[in-house]
Motif scaffolding. Structure first.
Motif, PDB file in Angstrom:
ATOM      1  N   GLY A  16      50.620  45.672  31.290  1.00  0.00           N
ATOM      2  CA  GLY A  16      51.706  45.134  30.751  1.00  0.00           C
ATOM      3  C   GLY A  16      52.075  43.643  31.954  1.00  0.00           C
ATOM      4  O   GLY A  16      52.601  42.646  31.207  1.00  0.00           O
ATOM      5  N   GLY A  17      51.032  43.831  32.060  1.00  0.00           N
ATOM      6  CA  GLY A  17      50.559  42.749  33.895  1.00  0.00           C
ATOM      7  C   GLY A  17      49.632  41.834  33.615  1.00  0.00           C
ATOM      8  O   GLY A  17      48.610  41.601  32.509  1.00  0.00           O
ATOM      9  N   PRO A  18      49.939  40.476  34.240  1.00  0.00           N
ATOM     10  CA  PRO A  18      48.508  39.659  34.442  1.00  0.00           C
ATOM     11  C   PRO A  18      47.273  40.166  33.630  1.00  0.00           C
ATOM     12  O   PRO A  18      47.400  41.258  35.007  1.00  0.00           O
ATOM     13  CB  PRO A  18      48.803  38.500  34.852  1.00  0.00           C
ATOM     14  N   HIS A 258      30.504  35.576  54.401  1.00  0.00           N
ATOM     15  CA  HIS A 258      30.637  35.868  52.942  1.00  0.00           C
ATOM     16  C   HIS A 258      30.895  37.009  52.271  1.00  0.00           C
ATOM     17  O   HIS A 258      31.968  37.395  51.055  1.00  0.00           O
ATOM     18  CB  HIS A 258      28.730  35.215  52.490  1.00  0.00           C
ATOM     19  N   LEU A 259      31.799  38.623  53.140  1.00  0.00           N
ATOM     20  CA  LEU A 259      32.173  39.490  52.720  1.00  0.00           C
ATOM     21  C   LEU A 259      33.658  39.533  52.691  1.00  0.00           C
ATOM     22  O   LEU A 259      34.216  40.092  53.148  1.00  0.00           O
ATOM     23  CB  LEU A 259      31.272  40.527  53.041  1.00  0.00           C
ATOM     24  N   LEU A 260      33.946  37.950  52.589  1.00  0.00           N
ATOM     25  CA  LEU A 260      35.626  37.847  53.066  1.00  0.00           C
ATOM     26  C   LEU A 260      36.792  39.160  52.326  1.00  0.00           C
ATOM     27  O   LEU A 260      37.549  38.853  52.335  1.00  0.00           O
ATOM     28  CB  LEU A 260      35.364  36.334  52.840  1.00  0.00           C
ATOM     29  N   GLN A 261      36.629  39.509  50.644  1.00  0.00           N
ATOM     30  CA  GLN A 261      36.741  40.263  50.647  1.00  0.00           C
ATOM     31  C   GLN A 261      37.312  41.597  51.045  1.00  0.00           C
ATOM     32  O   GLN A 261      38.419  42.179  50.755  1.00  0.00           O
ATOM     33  CB  GLN A 261      36.855  40.813  49.038  1.00  0.00           C
ATOM     34  N   LEU A 262      36.270  42.088  52.301  1.00  0.00           N
ATOM     35  CA  LEU A 262      36.347  43.081  52.899  1.00  0.00           C
ATOM     36  C   LEU A 262      36.995  42.560  53.748  1.00  0.00           C
ATOM     37  O   LEU A 262      36.954  43.646  54.781  1.00  0.00           O
ATOM     38  CB  LEU A 262      35.083  44.034  52.515  1.00  0.00           C
ATOM     39  N   GLU A 263      36.907  42.002  53.992  1.00  0.00           N
ATOM     40  CA  GLU A 263      37.208  41.080  55.880  1.00  0.00           C
ATOM     41  C   GLU A 263      38.622  41.031  55.997  1.00  0.00           C
ATOM     42  O   GLU A 263      39.198  41.566  56.826  1.00  0.00           O
ATOM     43  CB  GLU A 263      37.070  40.039  56.023  1.00  0.00           C
ATOM     44  N   GLU A 264      39.050  39.987  54.815  1.00  0.00           N
ATOM     45  CA  GLU A 264      40.358  39.925  54.853  1.00  0.00           C
ATOM     46  C   GLU A 264      41.319  40.078  53.321  1.00  0.00           C
ATOM     47  O   GLU A 264      41.139  39.030  52.079  1.00  0.00           O
ATOM     48  CB  GLU A 264      40.767  37.532  54.662  1.00  0.00           C
ATOM     49  N   PRO A 265      41.351  41.618  53.387  1.00  0.00           N
ATOM     50  CA  PRO A 265      41.611  40.971  51.575  1.00  0.00           C
ATOM     51  C   PRO A 265      43.376  41.443  51.181  1.00  0.00           C
ATOM     52  O   PRO A 265      43.375  40.897  50.161  1.00  0.00           O
ATOM     53  CB  PRO A 265      41.814  42.938  51.245  1.00  0.00           C
ATOM     54  N   GLN A 266      43.779  40.858  52.198  1.00  0.00           N
ATOM     55  CA  GLN A 266      45.697  40.576  51.994  1.00  0.00           C
ATOM     56  C   GLN A 266      45.500  39.166  51.340  1.00  0.00           C
ATOM     57  O   GLN A 266      46.097  38.777  50.533  1.00  0.00           O
ATOM     58  CB  GLN A 266      46.807  40.929  53.017  1.00  0.00           C
ATOM     59  N   ALA A 267      44.706  38.134  52.888  1.00  0.00           N
ATOM     60  CA  ALA A 267      45.019  36.977  52.309  1.00  0.00           C
ATOM     61  C   ALA A 267      44.451  36.609  51.090  1.00  0.00           C
ATOM     62  O   ALA A 267      44.492  35.647  50.285  1.00  0.00           O
ATOM     63  CB  ALA A 267      43.600  35.979  53.168  1.00  0.00           C
ATOM     64  N   CYS A 268      42.844  37.136  50.314  1.00  0.00           N
ATOM     65  CA  CYS A 268      42.071  37.487  49.429  1.00  0.00           C
ATOM     66  C   CYS A 268      42.820  37.547  48.004  1.00  0.00           C
ATOM     67  O   CYS A 268      43.264  37.049  47.085  1.00  0.00           O
ATOM     68  CB  CYS A 268      41.042  37.918  49.562  1.00  0.00           C
ATOM     69  N   ALA A 269      43.997  38.413  48.322  1.00  0.00           N
ATOM     70  CA  ALA A 269      44.945  38.841  47.158  1.00  0.00           C
ATOM     71  C   ALA A 269      45.824  37.940  46.453  1.00  0.00           C
ATOM     72  O   ALA A 269      46.080  37.922  45.864  1.00  0.00           O
ATOM     73  CB  ALA A 269      45.655  40.601  47.890  1.00  0.00           C
ATOM     74  N   GLU A 270      46.569  37.206  47.860  1.00  0.00           N
ATOM     75  CA  GLU A 270      47.374  36.206  47.631  1.00  0.00           C
ATOM     76  C   GLU A 270      47.224  34.991  47.498  1.00  0.00           C
ATOM     77  O   GLU A 270      47.918  34.799  46.742  1.00  0.00           O
ATOM     78  CB  GLU A 270      47.746  36.092  49.670  1.00  0.00           C
ATOM     79  N   VAL A 271      46.380  34.838  47.652  1.00  0.00           N
ATOM     80  CA  VAL A 271      45.281  33.462  47.039  1.00  0.00           C
ATOM     81  C   VAL A 271      45.332  33.915  45.643  1.00  0.00           C
ATOM     82  O   VAL A 271      45.647  33.388  44.358  1.00  0.00           O
ATOM     83  CB  VAL A 271      43.167  33.119  47.437  1.00  0.00           C
ATOM     84  N   ALA A 272      44.566  35.482  45.051  1.00  0.00           N
ATOM     85  CA  ALA A 272      44.057  35.208  44.020  1.00  0.00           C
ATOM     86  C   ALA A 272      45.810  35.224  42.860  1.00  0.00           C
ATOM     87  O   ALA A 272      46.060  35.083  41.533  1.00  0.00           O
ATOM     88  CB  ALA A 272      43.797  36.945  43.905  1.00  0.00           C
ATOM     89  N   ARG A 273      46.880  36.015  43.355  1.00  0.00           N
ATOM     90  CA  ARG A 273      48.677  35.847  42.920  1.00  0.00           C
ATOM     91  C   ARG A 273      49.382  34.541  42.647  1.00  0.00           C
ATOM     92  O   ARG A 273      49.450  34.260  41.763  1.00  0.00           O
ATOM     93  CB  ARG A 273      49.520  36.679  43.786  1.00  0.00           C
ATOM     94  N   ASP A 274      48.499  33.738  43.635  1.00  0.00           N
ATOM     95  CA  ASP A 274      49.104  32.635  43.663  1.00  0.00           C
ATOM     96  C   ASP A 274      48.644  31.771  42.292  1.00  0.00           C
ATOM     97  O   ASP A 274      48.735  31.013  41.933  1.00  0.00           O
ATOM     98  CB  ASP A 274      48.741  31.302  45.154  1.00  0.00           C
ATOM     99  N   PHE A 275      46.490  31.909  42.549  1.00  0.00           N
ATOM    100  CA  PHE A 275      46.023  30.949  40.996  1.00  0.00           C
ATOM    101  C   PHE A 275      46.314  31.666  40.019  1.00  0.00           C
ATOM    102  O   PHE A 275      46.523  31.390  39.032  1.00  0.00           O
ATOM    103  CB  PHE A 275      44.533  31.901  41.523  1.00  0.00           C
ATOM    104  N   MET A 276      46.620  32.956  39.928  1.00  0.00           N
ATOM    105  CA  MET A 276      47.039  33.704  39.185  1.00  0.00           C
ATOM    106  C   MET A 276      49.018  32.872  38.555  1.00  0.00           C
ATOM    107  O   MET A 276      48.293  32.761  36.885  1.00  0.00           O
ATOM    108  CB  MET A 276      47.161  35.422  38.652  1.00  0.00           C
ATOM    109  N   ASP A 277      49.303  32.513  38.970  1.00  0.00           N
ATOM    110  CA  ASP A 277      50.342  32.080  38.455  1.00  0.00           C
ATOM    111  C   ASP A 277      50.595  31.102  38.300  1.00  0.00           C
ATOM    112  O   ASP A 277      51.049  30.540  37.043  1.00  0.00           O
ATOM    113  CB  ASP A 277      51.343  32.437  39.877  1.00  0.00           C
ATOM    114  N   THR A 278      49.383  30.010  39.081  1.00  0.00           N
ATOM    115  CA  THR A 278      49.226  28.729  38.527  1.00  0.00           C
ATOM    116  C   THR A 278      48.448  28.070  37.234  1.00  0.00           C
ATOM    117  O   THR A 278      49.750  27.890  36.376  1.00  0.00           O
ATOM    118  CB  THR A 278      48.462  27.994  39.427  1.00  0.00           C
TER     119      THR A 278
END
Length: 282
Positions: A16-18, A258-278
């Protein structure tokens, strides 16, 4: 796909989510990115798939392992997602070569409410062009030298610990990478690469050529590019500063490669959340 190749699509999280559609970089698999996308399963209708000849998918003819084939696959997969799981706005989250593939689609991204591209391997004329060409050649050569068979998944994860490019990844990623990029050889007592080294080299070799065909001024949906830190010595491809491209919402993660999602997964997830919300509540 058009040539009979089967692509496995998996659905996780909250139906039911985005909707967030996730794909991976060359030679890897989307399950390697679990530290990133698992952070979003509680809130997102998460669709995960692998490029042909990667991950869950069988190895097919190398003659069809081309950028144009992958672009066509991308469009068919997006149609299938809507057909099987219901048509609703979706956001793409693509890394490296899958980001390039999405940008090359003739749909220009119109199938998405928005796309977030993690360190897309783009090449624009300028001072880093020679770096891009040199890195592309180096990456293809390295892929061709890659060991193809291992006695166990633990053998590969042990070897990866000595590779500088993986020195910044979060704990557990190297074991996960070994488990998701190797498969047990049928009828034998060893493991082999799910994406054979020549297939990986083929994409590395020709990706730079196709990257010059991307026109960031013709995007049909909001696009955010989250790059590696341009000031960090690169171990894969140089990260380009796209802040002068008005059609792109560009940012980078400090100290990430280049492997930023594997190095900073929490930061990348937060960016994804903010972008989806926008893009989904604009």
């Amino acid at each position: 796909m058009d040539d009979g190749t089967n692509i496995f699509i998996r659905r996780h999280g909250n139906p039911g989510g985005p909707r967030l559609v996730v794909c991976h970089g060359n030679g890897l698999a989307s399950d390697v990115y679990y530290p990133f996308w698992s952070l979003l399963t509680g809130e997102c209708d998460l669709i995960v798939y692998d490029l042909r000849n990667h991950g869950w998918n069988e190895v097919t003819a190398i003659g069809n392992h081309t950028v144009p084939h992958l672009v066509r696959d991308h469009d068919l997969i997006m149609e299938a997602v809507d057909r099987y799981f219901g048509d609703k706005p979706k956001v793409g989250a693509f890394h490296s070569v899958s980001a390039l593939i999405s940008l090359l689609s003739p749909t220009k991204g119109s199938a998405f409410a928005g796309r977030i591209l993690f360190d897309a391997p783009l090449c624009r004329p300028g001072q880093t062009r020679e770096q891009m060409e040199a890195a592309t050649t180096r990456n293809a050569a390295a892929a061709r030298k890659r060991r193809e068979r291992f006695a166990s998944t633990e053998e590969l994860s042990h070897r990866l610990r000595a590779v500088p490019a993986f020195s910044r990844v979060v704990p557990g990623v190297l074991d996960l990478m070994a488990r998701t990029t190797l498969r047990k050889s049928p009828g034998r007592d060893h493991y082999e690469l799910r994406c054979p080294r020549e297939y990986e080299a083929r994409l590395a070799e020709y990706g730079e050529i196709y990257s010059e065909m991307v026109d960031l001024g013709e995007l049909a949906s909001p696009t955010k590019v989250l790059g590696a830190d341009p000031s960090v010595p690169f171990s894969y491809l140089p990260s380009l500063d796209l802040s002068d491209i008005v059609a792109v919402d560009y940012d980078y993660l400090p100290d990430a490669t280049h492997l930023l999602q594997l190095e900073e997964p929490q930061a990348c997830a937060e960016v994804a959340r903010d972008f989806m919300d926008t893009v989904l509540h604009a």
